[in-house]
Scaffold this motif. Structure first.
Motif, PDB file in Angstrom:
ATOM      1  N   ALA A 106       3.596   6.116  85.651  1.00  0.00           N
ATOM      2  CA  ALA A 106       4.690   7.053  85.383  1.00  0.00           C
ATOM      3  C   ALA A 106       5.805   6.407  84.578  1.00  0.00           C
ATOM      4  CB  ALA A 106       5.239   7.614  86.689  1.00  0.00           C
ATOM      5  N   THR A 107       6.204   5.182  84.947  1.00  0.00           N
ATOM      6  CA  THR A 107       7.306   4.528  84.229  1.00  0.00           C
ATOM      7  C   THR A 107       6.870   4.102  82.830  1.00  0.00           C
ATOM      8  OG1 THR A 107       6.753   2.371  85.237  1.00  0.00           O
ATOM      9  CG2 THR A 107       8.394   3.739  86.354  1.00  0.00           C
ATOM     10  N   ILE A 108       5.604   3.701  82.690  1.00  0.00           N
ATOM     11  CA  ILE A 108       5.101   3.324  81.371  1.00  0.00           C
ATOM     12  C   ILE A 108       5.058   4.553  80.462  1.00  0.00           C
ATOM     13  CG2 ILE A 108       3.064   2.519  80.099  1.00  0.00           C
ATOM     14  CD1 ILE A 108       2.432   0.769  82.583  1.00  0.00           C
ATOM     15  N   ALA A 109       4.534   5.656  80.986  1.00  0.00           N
ATOM     16  CA  ALA A 109       4.452   6.892  80.199  1.00  0.00           C
ATOM     17  C   ALA A 109       5.829   7.351  79.754  1.00  0.00           C
ATOM     18  CB  ALA A 109       3.761   7.979  81.014  1.00  0.00           C
ATOM     19  N   ALA A 110       6.824   7.214  80.635  1.00  0.00           N
ATOM     20  CA  ALA A 110       8.184   7.647  80.301  1.00  0.00           C
ATOM     21  C   ALA A 110       8.750   6.840  79.138  1.00  0.00           C
ATOM     22  CB  ALA A 110       9.083   7.518  81.519  1.00  0.00           C
ATOM     23  N   GLN A 111       8.382   5.558  79.050  1.00  0.00           N
ATOM     24  CA  GLN A 111       8.873   4.716  77.947  1.00  0.00           C
ATOM     25  C   GLN A 111       8.403   5.232  76.591  1.00  0.00           C
ATOM     26  OE1 GLN A 111       8.181   0.437  78.449  1.00  0.00           O
ATOM     27  NE2 GLN A 111       7.971   0.774  80.652  1.00  0.00           N
ATOM     28  N   TYR A 112       7.213   5.824  76.569  1.00  0.00           N
ATOM     29  CA  TYR A 112       6.614   6.274  75.316  1.00  0.00           C
ATOM     30  C   TYR A 112       6.755   7.780  75.109  1.00  0.00           C
ATOM     31  CZ  TYR A 112       4.462   1.634  75.098  1.00  0.00           C
ATOM     32  OH  TYR A 112       4.253   0.275  75.047  1.00  0.00           O
ATOM     33  N   GLY A 113       7.379   8.469  76.073  1.00  0.00           N
ATOM     34  CA  GLY A 113       7.567   9.910  75.931  1.00  0.00           C
ATOM     35  C   GLY A 113       6.293  10.709  76.040  1.00  0.00           C
ATOM     36  N   VAL A 114       5.375  10.248  76.896  1.00  0.00           N
ATOM     37  CA  VAL A 114       4.079  10.911  77.075  1.00  0.00           C
ATOM     38  C   VAL A 114       3.942  11.289  78.550  1.00  0.00           C
ATOM     39  CG1 VAL A 114       1.575  10.644  76.868  1.00  0.00           C
ATOM     40  CG2 VAL A 114       3.089   9.534  75.212  1.00  0.00           C
ATOM     41  N   PRO A 115       3.403  12.461  78.892  1.00  0.00           N
ATOM     42  CA  PRO A 115       3.172  12.808  80.300  1.00  0.00           C
ATOM     43  C   PRO A 115       2.282  11.775  80.988  1.00  0.00           C
ATOM     44  CG  PRO A 115       2.922  14.741  78.918  1.00  0.00           C
ATOM     45  CD  PRO A 115       3.027  13.564  77.988  1.00  0.00           C
ATOM     46  N   TRP A 116       2.593  11.460  82.233  1.00  0.00           N
ATOM     47  CA  TRP A 116       1.853  10.389  82.899  1.00  0.00           C
ATOM     48  C   TRP A 116       0.379  10.730  83.080  1.00  0.00           C
ATOM     49  CZ3 TRP A 116      -0.886  10.695  87.422  1.00  0.00           C
ATOM     50  CH2 TRP A 116      -0.613  11.772  88.276  1.00  0.00           C
ATOM     51  N   LYS A 117       0.047  12.008  83.300  1.00  0.00           N
ATOM     52  CA  LYS A 117      -1.358  12.379  83.455  1.00  0.00           C
ATOM     53  C   LYS A 117      -2.138  12.163  82.161  1.00  0.00           C
ATOM     54  CE  LYS A 117      -1.262  15.656  87.299  1.00  0.00           C
ATOM     55  NZ  LYS A 117      -1.607  17.030  87.744  1.00  0.00           N
ATOM     56  N   THR A 118      -1.476  12.369  81.022  1.00  0.00           N
ATOM     57  CA  THR A 118      -2.123  12.140  79.732  1.00  0.00           C
ATOM     58  C   THR A 118      -2.521  10.677  79.596  1.00  0.00           C
ATOM     59  OG1 THR A 118      -0.865  13.924  78.692  1.00  0.00           O
ATOM     60  CG2 THR A 118      -1.832  12.284  77.229  1.00  0.00           C
ATOM     61  N   VAL A 119      -1.643   9.797  80.041  1.00  0.00           N
ATOM     62  CA  VAL A 119      -1.927   8.354  79.979  1.00  0.00           C
ATOM     63  C   VAL A 119      -3.025   7.991  80.967  1.00  0.00           C
ATOM     64  CG1 VAL A 119      -0.965   6.040  80.278  1.00  0.00           C
ATOM     65  CG2 VAL A 119       0.430   7.846  79.246  1.00  0.00           C
ATOM     66  N   TRP A 120      -2.867   8.401  82.206  1.00  0.00           N
ATOM     67  CA  TRP A 120      -3.810   8.009  83.255  1.00  0.00           C
ATOM     68  C   TRP A 120      -5.217   8.539  82.990  1.00  0.00           C
ATOM     69  CZ3 TRP A 120      -4.559   4.444  86.554  1.00  0.00           C
ATOM     70  CH2 TRP A 120      -5.341   4.608  87.702  1.00  0.00           C
ATOM     71  N   GLU A 121      -5.307   9.747  82.444  1.00  0.00           N
ATOM     72  CA  GLU A 121      -6.612  10.372  82.241  1.00  0.00           C
ATOM     73  C   GLU A 121      -7.213  10.097  80.867  1.00  0.00           C
ATOM     74  OE1 GLU A 121      -5.888  14.464  83.131  1.00  0.00           O
ATOM     75  OE2 GLU A 121      -5.549  14.084  85.272  1.00  0.00           O
ATOM     76  N   ALA A 122      -6.559   9.307  80.053  1.00  0.00           N
ATOM     77  CA  ALA A 122      -7.097   8.980  78.732  1.00  0.00           C
ATOM     78  C   ALA A 122      -8.448   8.271  78.882  1.00  0.00           C
ATOM     79  CB  ALA A 122      -6.122   8.095  77.960  1.00  0.00           C
TER      80      ALA A 122
END
Length: 210
Positions: A15-31
């Motif tokens: 969640a904190t990593i995704a926020a740094q890049y302005g991307v929803p956390w689920k988008t990052v986790w489920e990539a």
């Protein structure tokens, strides 16, 4: 899916990593690129320093506006839920009044009959201040700063939060950490070896909640 490779630092989670890049956390986790990470870590809130996370590129959004006029845009920060279980002497704190502060915001409430509380906070929030006014106790909670269960620092952090360990969170299996593991093994009726073996890891994960 092109993206950026991010190396996890202490105290970071998806969640904190995704926020740094302005991307929803689920988008990052489920990539798809993070399939191996999901298989290894299983929980997006529990990463280890040095883990590699692929962050997909944020998709630009288009908003039509009329020229020659002033416009106002509202940016919504993604929010995550924080779940806490409060205990004293290993018993749940039932109906315990609490106050959570983050930034200029404040949430008040009472724990459930199982000592649970839940708060919704911005995903880029680094820490919370938890106050138990009836007990006159205040704690600073660092979000995301817990390592996987199979690491020594992961054990130290959980045992510390349970009030069983007061040493440094250094990831070293020293005398204090061994003593805390032995105490946990004793109260869980495990073999008291001081070794952080698979049975102890499983028992600690079940007792702690993850």
């Amino acid at each position: 899916m092109a993206g950026t490779t991010h190396e996890v630092k202490p105290g970071e989670c998806i969640a904190t990593i995704a926020a740094q890049y302005g991307v929803p956390w689920k988008t990052v986790w489920e990539a798809p690129e993070n399939a191996a990470l999901r298989k290894t870590r299983k929980d997006p809130n529990v990463l280890a320093p040095g883990d590699k996370v692929t962050v997909p590129k944020a998709k630009p959004r288009q908003s039509p506006i009329e020229t020659g006029k002033a416009h106002r845009f509202v940016i919504h920060r993604e929010r995550i839920k924080v779940h806490l279980r409060l205990t004293a002497n290993r018993e749940p704190l039932k109906d315990e009044p609490y106050r959570i502060e983050f930034g200029e915001h404040e949430i008040e409430g009472k724990t459930s009959g199982e000592g649970m509380l839940e708060a919704e906070v911005p995903s880029d929030q680094k820490d919370l201040v938890l106050t138990l006014p009836r007990r006159q106790q205040t704690y600073t909670l660092v979000l995301g700063d817990i390592d996987p269960i199979d690491t020594i620092r992961g054990a130290q952090t959980r045992l510390h939060n349970l009030g069983l360990y007061r040493g440094e969170l250094d990831g070293e299996l020293g005398d204090e950490t061994t003593a805390a593991i032995e105490f946990f093994q004793r109260i869980q009726k495990l073999g008291v070896t001081g070794k952080y073996d698979a049975a102890t890891q499983k028992a600690l994960a079940e007792f702690y909640g993850f």
